[in-house]
Design a protein around this motif. Structure first.
Motif, mmCIF file in Angstrom:
data_model
loop_
_atom_site.group_PDB
_atom_site.id
_atom_site.type_symbol
_atom_site.label_atom_id
_atom_site.label_comp_id
_atom_site.label_asym_id
_atom_site.label_seq_id
_atom_site.Cartn_x
_atom_site.Cartn_y
_atom_site.Cartn_z
ATOM 1 N N PRO A 1 0.805 -1.224 0.000
ATOM 2 C CA PRO A 1 0.000 0.000 0.000
ATOM 3 C C PRO A 1 0.841 1.279 0.000
ATOM 4 C CG PRO A 1 -0.861 -1.558 1.587
ATOM 5 C CD PRO A 1 0.438 -2.108 1.118
ATOM 6 N N LEU A 2 2.018 1.251 0.611
ATOM 7 C CA LEU A 2 2.876 2.435 0.675
ATOM 8 C C LEU A 2 3.883 2.491 -0.474
ATOM 9 C CD1 LEU A 2 3.622 2.640 4.515
ATOM 10 C CD2 LEU A 2 1.890 3.865 3.188
ATOM 11 N N ASN A 3 3.806 1.506 -1.380
ATOM 12 C CA ASN A 3 4.716 1.456 -2.524
ATOM 13 C C ASN A 3 6.177 1.378 -2.083
ATOM 14 O OD1 ASN A 3 5.107 1.330 -5.344
ATOM 15 N ND2 ASN A 3 5.536 3.524 -5.458
ATOM 16 N N MET A 4 6.414 0.638 -1.014
ATOM 17 C CA MET A 4 7.779 0.383 -0.541
ATOM 18 C C MET A 4 8.332 -0.795 -1.330
ATOM 19 S SD MET A 4 7.132 0.952 3.571
ATOM 20 C CE MET A 4 8.821 0.560 4.035
ATOM 21 N N THR A 5 8.614 -0.539 -2.598
ATOM 22 C CA THR A 5 8.904 -1.610 -3.543
ATOM 23 C C THR A 5 10.270 -2.256 -3.345
ATOM 24 O OG1 THR A 5 9.667 0.071 -5.110
ATOM 25 C CG2 THR A 5 7.379 -0.668 -5.313
ATOM 26 N N ASP A 6 11.183 -1.591 -2.649
ATOM 27 C CA ASP A 6 12.531 -2.131 -2.469
ATOM 28 C C ASP A 6 12.698 -2.905 -1.168
ATOM 29 O OD1 ASP A 6 13.461 -1.044 -4.880
ATOM 30 O OD2 ASP A 6 13.885 0.882 -3.936
ATOM 31 N N SER A 7 11.794 -2.735 -0.224
ATOM 32 C CA SER A 7 11.984 -3.284 1.122
ATOM 33 C C SER A 7 11.807 -4.806 1.142
ATOM 34 C CB SER A 7 10.997 -2.637 2.095
ATOM 35 O OG SER A 7 11.240 -1.250 2.191
ATOM 36 N N ILE A 8 12.680 -5.464 1.915
ATOM 37 C CA ILE A 8 12.650 -6.915 2.056
ATOM 38 C C ILE A 8 12.847 -7.260 3.535
ATOM 39 C CG2 ILE A 8 13.476 -7.332 -0.293
ATOM 40 C CD1 ILE A 8 16.291 -7.797 0.886
ATOM 41 N N PHE A 9 13.189 -8.514 3.802
ATOM 42 C CA PHE A 9 13.396 -8.974 5.171
ATOM 43 C C PHE A 9 14.796 -9.571 5.317
ATOM 44 C CE2 PHE A 9 8.912 -8.849 4.374
ATOM 45 C CZ PHE A 9 8.415 -8.267 5.526
ATOM 46 N N TYR A 10 15.274 -9.604 6.551
ATOM 47 C CA TYR A 10 16.659 -10.011 6.811
ATOM 48 C C TYR A 10 16.963 -11.400 6.256
ATOM 49 C CZ TYR A 10 21.132 -9.827 9.256
ATOM 50 O OH TYR A 10 22.471 -9.775 9.529
ATOM 51 N N SER A 11 15.996 -12.286 6.311
ATOM 52 C CA SER A 11 16.212 -13.646 5.807
ATOM 53 C C SER A 11 16.402 -13.679 4.297
ATOM 54 C CB SER A 11 15.019 -14.532 6.183
ATOM 55 O OG SER A 11 13.812 -14.001 5.642
ATOM 56 N N GLU A 12 16.121 -12.554 3.608
ATOM 57 C CA GLU A 12 16.195 -12.515 2.144
ATOM 58 C C GLU A 12 17.440 -11.787 1.622
ATOM 59 O OE1 GLU A 12 11.302 -12.249 1.664
ATOM 60 O OE2 GLU A 12 12.546 -10.441 1.458
ATOM 61 N N ILE A 13 18.288 -11.283 2.507
ATOM 62 C CA ILE A 13 19.377 -10.426 2.034
ATOM 63 C C ILE A 13 20.410 -11.184 1.207
ATOM 64 C CG2 ILE A 13 19.134 -8.764 3.900
ATOM 65 C CD1 ILE A 13 21.502 -10.004 5.288
ATOM 66 N N GLY A 14 20.523 -12.496 1.411
ATOM 67 C CA GLY A 14 21.515 -13.253 0.664
ATOM 68 C C GLY A 14 21.247 -13.301 -0.823
ATOM 69 N N THR A 15 20.028 -13.044 -1.240
ATOM 70 C CA THR A 15 19.663 -13.118 -2.657
ATOM 71 C C THR A 15 19.505 -11.744 -3.285
ATOM 72 O OG1 THR A 15 17.293 -13.201 -2.099
ATOM 73 C CG2 THR A 15 18.466 -15.302 -2.276
#
Length: 464
Positions: free
Chosen positions: A309-323
């Motif tokens: 909803p906020l168009n935070m299109t780049d944000s991810i989670f710590y478990s995903e940083i390796g990719t």
């Protein structure tokens, strides 16, 4: 994911950068903030400034003398004058669209008996403060959606000689707690839970949870021991993750159960609601409740209900940083003098597992533009009601803590965060529509920065 000791944020909407020389009347000397509208904050003259200036001048003049000429085109005189014309209104008249908000003229700040372009002054001030320590990261300051100043310093990837940019992603540690708190408030707005509910309603196997409310967990008043942070009150057992051993051969579910079994067996630090103590455990358990009530994984819930909803299109989670190649590298290594004495060949598996499986308390990875959208939503109630935002921003029992947010009087909300070698702070000033975000990957400078960011955020240069 620790909460560092911070200094108070001194914010005042009425502060101005130096005294203006006003050859008006004795009364005029009592109104040094004659140009203290958006013009002196956003870097451009705004139509709202015209009405504010006129309103102030109305206190000084007879109605037939209300036309105003502000000598903004000749700042060499270092003075403001009441005259026969309204140059600001003349500038407005140049626009075909009378509803246009921006006059488009540069705003100025008074410093050292001279006017300087506002945006140049903001940038000078930020660069000056960041140069005082070894900073590698991003600083980003906006007001009303406009960038006041920004700095990007250092390498996001030294092996690839890749510079840090505004788009570089950084883990933000405990800044994540406000996202977890927002998730709980969303579910309350949907009628699926209440902050007055007892923890035992959702996790009945935790016997002590029958006396703890979600409100107490959100505001760090539950008494639940922190499963991550050292605590000097437990003599001989100061470091909690030395008290349980996770195994690389276990599934994630089995390791999570070992942590919970340890936590549920610990005594409360105090009677719930009777004191305050920062604990990551509160938000780990709240994230579990979000999953239980919503029927979604916690990461999916945040992604669908906050990021999208906020168009935070780049944000991810710590478990995903390796990719993700856009994540800034950490400096948790033997080359960083801050970690002198750490045996990097024998880092306990328990430590690395906890860091990579944090959920609710330190899991967000984001960048300056995305976190700015989030902070703006806290002010404008974009995805939450005014009532929910007010609850998150309340200083409960004088603790200077709301729901996943530190509360600085009635002026600002913020939260520091750290995870691995990353340190960050996000701060928003609702009354001034100012957002400030600073993040670094160098913890050696981070501890100095965590104190410094509060000073930077509190200076009148950003709110005058």
């Amino acid at each position: 994911m620790k909460l560092k000791k911070t200094v108070g944020v001194l914010l005042s909407a009425s502060m101005v950068c130096g005294a203006l020389s006003l050859p008006l009347t004795a009364q005029a000397a009592k109104l040094p903030d004659l140009l203290a509208g958006d013009a002196n904050r956003d870097g451009v003259i705004d139509i709202r400034d015209v009405t504010e200036i006129q309103r102030m001048l109305a206190k000084l003049c007879e109605p037939d003398e209300m036309t105003v000429q502000v000598a903004k085109n000749d700042f060499s005189r270092d003075e403001l004058f009441i005259g026969d014309a309204t140059s600001i209104q003349q500038n407005l008249a140049e626009f075909n669209n009378p509803s246009s908000r921006e006059v488009g003229k540069p705003a100025f700040i008074w410093r050292g008996k001279k006017y300087y372009p506002a945006l140049e002054e903001y940038q000078r001030y930020l660069d000056q403060n960041l140069s005082s320590f070894d900073f590698c990261g991003v600083a980003y300051v906006t007001r009303n959606g406009r960038v006041l100043c920004q700095s990007t310093v250092g390498k996001a990837n030294t092996a690839e000689d890749k510079d840090v940019t505004i788009d570089t992603l950084f883990p933000v540690g405990s800044v994540s707690k406000q996202f977890c708190a927002a998730s709980i408030m969303m579910l309350q707005e949907q009628g699926k839970l209440s902050v007055t509910d007892k923890l035992g309603k959702y996790i009945p196997e935790y016997e002590k949870g029958k006396d703890i409310t979600l409100h107490q967990m959100l505001s760090m008043r539950s008494g639940i021991r922190d499963y991550l942070n050292p605590d000097e009150s437990y003599k001989g057992h100061e470091v909690p993750f030395n008290e349980y051993v996770l195994s690389e051969s276990n599934t994630d579910e089995e390791n999570e159960k070992l942590v919970l079994d340890w936590l549920f067996g610990e005594e409360l630090k105090f009677t719930p609601g009777k004191s305050w103590s920062y604990s990551n455990s509160n938000f780990m358990l709240l994230a579990m409740i979000v999953e239980q009530v919503s029927g979604m994984s916690y990461t999916d819930f945040v992604r669908e209900n906050i990021f999208k909803p906020l168009n935070m299109t780049d944000s991810i989670f710590y478990s995903e940083i390796g990719t993700n190649p856009n994540v800034c590298e950490d400096t948790f290594n033997a080359d960083n003098p801050y970690y002198e004495g750490v045996d990097f060949d024998n880092i306990p598996f328990t430590y690395t597992w906890l860091e990579n499986h944090t959920k609710g308390d330190g899991d967000i990875v984001t960048n300056a533009k995305d976190i700015d959208k989030w902070m703006t939503s806290l002010r404008e109630c974009t995805i939450l009601s005014e009532e929910s935002i007010a609850a998150m921003s309340t200083n409960y029992e004088g603790s200077s803590y709301g729901y996943g947010l530190c509360v600085e009087g009635d002026t600002a909300v913020y939260h520091p965060g750290d995870i691995s070698s990353f340190e960050s702070t996000d701060l928003t000033v609702p009354g001034e529509n100012i957002n400030i975000f600073i993040v670094t990957n160098n913890v050696a400078a981070a501890y100095a920065k965590n104190l410094q960011i509060q000073t930077i955020a509190g200076q009148s240069s950003f709110v005058c």
